[in-house]
Design a protein around this motif. Structure first.
Motif, PDB file in Angstrom:
ATOM      1  N   GLU A  13       0.890  -9.394 -14.386  1.00 37.62           N
ATOM      2  CA  GLU A  13       1.981  -8.659 -13.734  1.00 37.62           C
ATOM      3  C   GLU A  13       1.873  -7.154 -13.979  1.00 37.62           C
ATOM      4  N   ARG A  16      -0.761  -5.714 -11.666  1.00 36.31           N
ATOM      5  CA  ARG A  16      -0.300  -5.758 -10.277  1.00 36.31           C
ATOM      6  C   ARG A  16       0.679  -4.625 -10.022  1.00 36.31           C
ATOM      7  N   ALA A  17       1.630  -4.425 -10.943  1.00 36.43           N
ATOM      8  CA  ALA A  17       2.619  -3.356 -10.787  1.00 36.43           C
ATOM      9  C   ALA A  17       1.939  -1.984 -10.816  1.00 36.43           C
ATOM     10  N   GLU A  20       0.186  -1.429  -7.475  1.00 38.29           N
ATOM     11  CA  GLU A  20       1.158  -1.094  -6.429  1.00 38.29           C
ATOM     12  C   GLU A  20       1.644   0.345  -6.580  1.00 38.29           C
ATOM     13  N   ALA A  23      -1.213   2.739  -5.603  1.00 38.37           N
ATOM     14  CA  ALA A  23      -1.416   2.711  -4.157  1.00 38.37           C
ATOM     15  C   ALA A  23      -0.352   3.543  -3.453  1.00 38.37           C
ATOM     16  N   ALA A  24       0.897   3.372  -3.868  1.00 37.28           N
ATOM     17  CA  ALA A  24       1.994   4.139  -3.253  1.00 37.28           C
ATOM     18  C   ALA A  24       1.849   5.627  -3.550  1.00 37.28           C
ATOM     19  N   SER A  30      -1.893   0.103   1.558  1.00 41.20           N
ATOM     20  CA  SER A  30      -1.658  -1.153   0.852  1.00 41.20           C
ATOM     21  C   SER A  30      -2.417  -1.155  -0.461  1.00 41.20           C
ATOM     22  N   VAL A  31      -2.101  -2.125  -1.300  1.00 39.44           N
ATOM     23  CA  VAL A  31      -2.857  -2.306  -2.542  1.00 39.44           C
ATOM     24  C   VAL A  31      -4.300  -2.664  -2.193  1.00 39.44           C
ATOM     25  N   ASP A  32      -4.494  -3.437  -1.119  1.00 40.03           N
ATOM     26  CA  ASP A  32      -5.849  -3.784  -0.686  1.00 40.03           C
ATOM     27  C   ASP A  32      -6.682  -2.527  -0.429  1.00 40.03           C
ATOM     28  N   TYR A  34      -6.187   0.467  -1.627  1.00 37.14           N
ATOM     29  CA  TYR A  34      -6.390   1.149  -2.905  1.00 37.14           C
ATOM     30  C   TYR A  34      -7.547   0.505  -3.672  1.00 37.14           C
TER      31      TYR A  34
END
Length: 87
Positions: A13, A16-17, A20, A23-24, A30-32, A34
């Motif tokens: 987690e 993943r955070a 995200e 990426a932002a 998207s994360v993809d 990035y």
């Protein structure tokens, strides 16, 4: 158009955070996108290291030379003469 294929990635987690958030912050769609950019950068890194090493060798190779049109013309002339003498 690039053909895309799927890749499943399992992350804790926390990662993943982080992905995200990065990426932002980086303006990725998207994360993809990035993660794809990270992989592309990783592919380029060895080439960049090699180019940097060659540039450093050039800096250590002797005194600087002004690159003028005359210098380039002389360099071309010497290269042609070298090829002609090898033939």
């Amino acid at each position: 158009m690039k053909t895309m294929t799927a890749l499943q990635l399992n992350l804790p987690e926390r990662l993943r955070a982080a992905a995200e958030a990065r990426a932002a912050a980086g303006g990725y769609d998207s994360v993809d996108s990035y993660i794809a950019s990270l992989i592309e950068a990783d592919e380029i890194a060895p080439i960049s290291d090699e180019v940097e090493a060659e540039l450093l060798k050039g800096l250590d190779s002797g005194p600087a030379v002004d690159i003028t049109p005359e210098f380039l013309a002389d360099l071309r002339r010497r290269a042609r003469e070298g090829r002609e003498s090898e033939a």
